[in-house]
Design a protein around this motif. Sequence first.
Motif, PDB file in Angstrom:
ATOM      1  N   ARG A  74       0.833  -1.218   0.000  1.00 40.52           N
ATOM      2  CA  ARG A  74       0.000   0.000   0.000  1.00 40.52           C
ATOM      3  C   ARG A  74       0.861   1.259   0.000  1.00 40.52           C
ATOM      4  N   ARG A  84       2.336   1.753  -3.483  1.00 37.12           N
ATOM      5  CA  ARG A  84       1.305   2.190  -4.428  1.00 37.12           C
ATOM      6  C   ARG A  84       1.001   3.672  -4.248  1.00 37.12           C
ATOM      7  N   GLU A  85       0.889   4.078  -2.967  1.00 33.77           N
ATOM      8  CA  GLU A  85       0.626   5.497  -2.696  1.00 33.77           C
ATOM      9  C   GLU A  85       1.790   6.365  -3.155  1.00 33.77           C
ATOM     10  N   ARG A 132       3.997   5.637  -5.571  1.00 33.21           N
ATOM     11  CA  ARG A 132       4.010   5.655  -7.027  1.00 33.21           C
ATOM     12  C   ARG A 132       2.950   6.621  -7.561  1.00 33.21           C
ATOM     13  N   ALA A 133       1.746   6.598  -6.961  1.00 34.07           N
ATOM     14  CA  ALA A 133       0.672   7.479  -7.419  1.00 34.07           C
ATOM     15  C   ALA A 133       1.058   8.954  -7.259  1.00 34.07           C
ATOM     16  N   LYS A 134       1.733   9.291  -6.157  1.00 37.71           N
ATOM     17  CA  LYS A 134       2.157  10.679  -5.936  1.00 37.71           C
ATOM     18  C   LYS A 134       3.230  11.082  -6.948  1.00 37.71           C
ATOM     19  N   GLU A 158       3.643   9.800 -10.001  1.00 44.91           N
ATOM     20  CA  GLU A 158       3.009   9.944 -11.307  1.00 44.91           C
ATOM     21  C   GLU A 158       2.206  11.229 -11.389  1.00 44.91           C
ATOM     22  N   GLU A 159       1.564  11.593 -10.281  1.00 42.18           N
ATOM     23  CA  GLU A 159       0.819  12.853 -10.259  1.00 42.18           C
ATOM     24  C   GLU A 159       1.757  14.049 -10.413  1.00 42.18           C
ATOM     25  N   ARG A 180       2.853  14.270 -14.075  1.00 41.81           N
ATOM     26  CA  ARG A 180       1.806  14.828 -14.927  1.00 41.81           C
ATOM     27  C   ARG A 180       1.699  16.337 -14.737  1.00 41.81           C
TER      28      ARG A 180
END
Length: 255
Positions: free
Chosen positions: A235, A238-239, A241-243, A245-246, A249
């Motif tokens: 978890r 994943r969190e 990686r999401a930050k 990628e954000e 972007r």
Amino acid sequence: MTWTSTMSSGYSSLEEDSEEYFFTARTSFFKKPQVKPKPDEEVEKEREPQKVLTKEEIQQKIESYNSNATDKLKMTLNSDGVYTGFIKVQMDLRRPITIRSMITHGGHLYNNNNETAFYMPKGTTNTLHISSTNTVKEVIEALLKKFMVADNPAKFALFQQSHSGKQVHMSKLLNSEQPLCLRLLAGPGADALTFVLREHETGEVLWEAFSLPELQNFLRILAKEEEDQFQHLKRRYREYRAKLEEALRATGKPG
């Protein structure tokens, strides 16, 4: 000996059977060391030989004890010189214990040979009715039998605890000592004497002292903790990686 267990320092009647409550050892097999608050420092107190009293001295001390007891847990002297009374034992167990599962059939309890690992809830206190002839070894064995604990009694020790100012003095009792005699000599005050059941502290865990069902229970607990830790790490990544990628972007750059 008769027994009563409570979840606090309160007294439960010995005339009724009380229920014992246990909690499963979920994700806490390897506990973090607990830091005890200062200045309640626990120190080892040098032991003194247990005093031997005459029958007259015992009678005088029992009369004094009963006149100062505020919880109605008084002592009784028999004609043969043996006396009976109550002691309270705090259950201060740091590791899981193995409990035998019991089934009821025809109004009787039977062992169904199933064993489960539990952590004893903090604050559990037992009130025991014993005699002056009962030894520490007998008290430990009876406590474990009362709670249907399958562990070897040799894994446990009974300690006496007393308070002096802001210090807590602890000393381990010998198996041959008689707790009720110590209770009588100390008087009814909790500060003067409290009994505490603990595991033997050996530093290293002696795995060979555990039975096969106990070791299997520990493996199940360990596997559960390992899986929980693995899912927790997944978890977190994943969190993370999401930050990332954000953030990519937001800068307009491809991931």
